[in-house]
Design a protein around this motif. Sequence first.
Motif, short mmCIF file in Angstrom:
data_model
loop_
_atom_site.label_atom_id
_atom_site.label_comp_id
_atom_site.label_asym_id
_atom_site.label_seq_id
_atom_site.Cartn_x
_atom_site.Cartn_y
_atom_site.Cartn_z
N GLU A 163 -2.47 -10.18 -9.95
CA GLU A 163 -1.17 -10.05 -10.59
C GLU A 163 -0.61 -11.36 -11.12
OE1 GLU A 163 -0.38 -10.49 -6.12
OE2 GLU A 163 -1.87 -9.61 -7.43
N GLN A 186 5.08 -4.61 -8.52
CA GLN A 186 5.29 -3.70 -7.40
C GLN A 186 4.49 -2.41 -7.56
OE1 GLN A 186 9.83 -4.72 -7.90
NE2 GLN A 186 9.65 -3.36 -6.14
N SER A 187 3.40 -2.47 -8.30
CA SER A 187 2.64 -1.26 -8.60
C SER A 187 1.80 -0.77 -7.43
CB SER A 187 1.75 -1.48 -9.83
OG SER A 187 0.81 -2.52 -9.59
N THR A 188 1.50 -1.65 -6.48
CA THR A 188 0.75 -1.26 -5.28
C THR A 188 1.45 -1.86 -4.07
OG1 THR A 188 -0.69 -3.21 -5.18
CG2 THR A 188 -1.40 -1.40 -6.62
N PRO A 189 1.21 -1.31 -2.87
CA PRO A 189 1.83 -1.89 -1.68
C PRO A 189 1.49 -3.37 -1.49
CG PRO A 189 0.99 0.29 -1.18
CD PRO A 189 0.49 -0.06 -2.56
N ARG A 190 0.23 -3.74 -1.70
CA ARG A 190 -0.16 -5.13 -1.50
C ARG A 190 0.51 -6.05 -2.52
NH1 ARG A 190 -3.59 -6.78 1.85
NH2 ARG A 190 -4.82 -4.86 1.86
N ASN A 191 0.51 -5.62 -3.79
CA ASN A 191 1.17 -6.42 -4.81
C ASN A 191 2.65 -6.59 -4.48
OD1 ASN A 191 -1.24 -6.60 -6.13
ND2 ASN A 191 -0.63 -5.42 -7.92
N GLN A 195 -1.72 3.68 3.95
CA GLN A 195 -0.88 4.38 2.98
C GLN A 195 -1.00 5.88 3.17
OE1 GLN A 195 -1.48 3.28 -1.14
NE2 GLN A 195 -0.37 5.07 -1.92
N ASP A 252 3.73 8.41 -0.45
CA ASP A 252 4.69 7.43 -0.93
C ASP A 252 5.17 6.48 0.16
OD1 ASP A 252 4.62 8.37 -3.53
OD2 ASP A 252 6.22 9.83 -3.19
N ARG A 266 7.56 4.23 -1.91
CA ARG A 266 7.43 4.23 -3.36
C ARG A 266 8.57 5.05 -3.96
NH1 ARG A 266 1.64 5.50 -5.50
NH2 ARG A 266 1.96 7.32 -4.16
N TRP A 275 6.77 0.14 -5.54
CA TRP A 275 6.83 0.02 -4.09
C TRP A 275 7.95 -0.92 -3.68
CZ3 TRP A 275 4.30 3.01 -0.67
CH2 TRP A 275 3.25 3.80 -1.18
#
Length: 222
Positions: free
Chosen positions: A116, A123-128, A192, A195, A211, A216
Amino acid sequence: MPGVVGVVLALSTAAAQVAATGCGGATPEATVTDFAEALANGDAAGAYALTSASYRARVPFATFERTFRVTAADRVRVARSLAKTRPGTEELAEIQIGRDTVTLRRSENGWVFADEIASPFDQSTPRNAIHAFVRAVEGSRWDVLLRFAPAAEAANVDATALRERWSTPEKRAELARLAGALRMAWDSPIEQNGDEASMAYAGQLRVSLIREAGVWKIADPD
């Protein structure tokens, strides 16, 4: 504290970054095979030597070895899984930029950015989202931090109020400790379920995410 399983999962998809440090095998597949053998043989030093420099900077060998010794069953299971590696493993490389590690992926057109870096507050994924949250805290980006509050909470506060709420030395120190602990663990496994997502860190703590509208947010940093 990142566990051995977390290290293995990261290595199984990014073995090339290890080879780039000079400690790994001649190919990603060879590195994964060597790591699997170290796991299976209980060789903590050998396994640790095959982790990336950025991981070793975060996790000292004593911590790694302690976790390694108490997760024997997991080590055997993961070693068997890694032994199934086939040619064509994705090749990644890491570059340290400031406090962040940027990941590059080898493609048919050469090396390209894999993470990223172009969207530091993605914020497109939990880790990001966890990575972005840590960066926002470290940069005192109150306007960005507001994006991580669930809608029900964000409706009652603005960036100015948020800054004032966390402006005391005690509160700033609390935020710094939280960001530091999350950074230490931000490559750890994430669970995960639809959401909702969560990641364990700093021993018994767990950061929870939800989410909303496709992005997220931090529901509870614990």
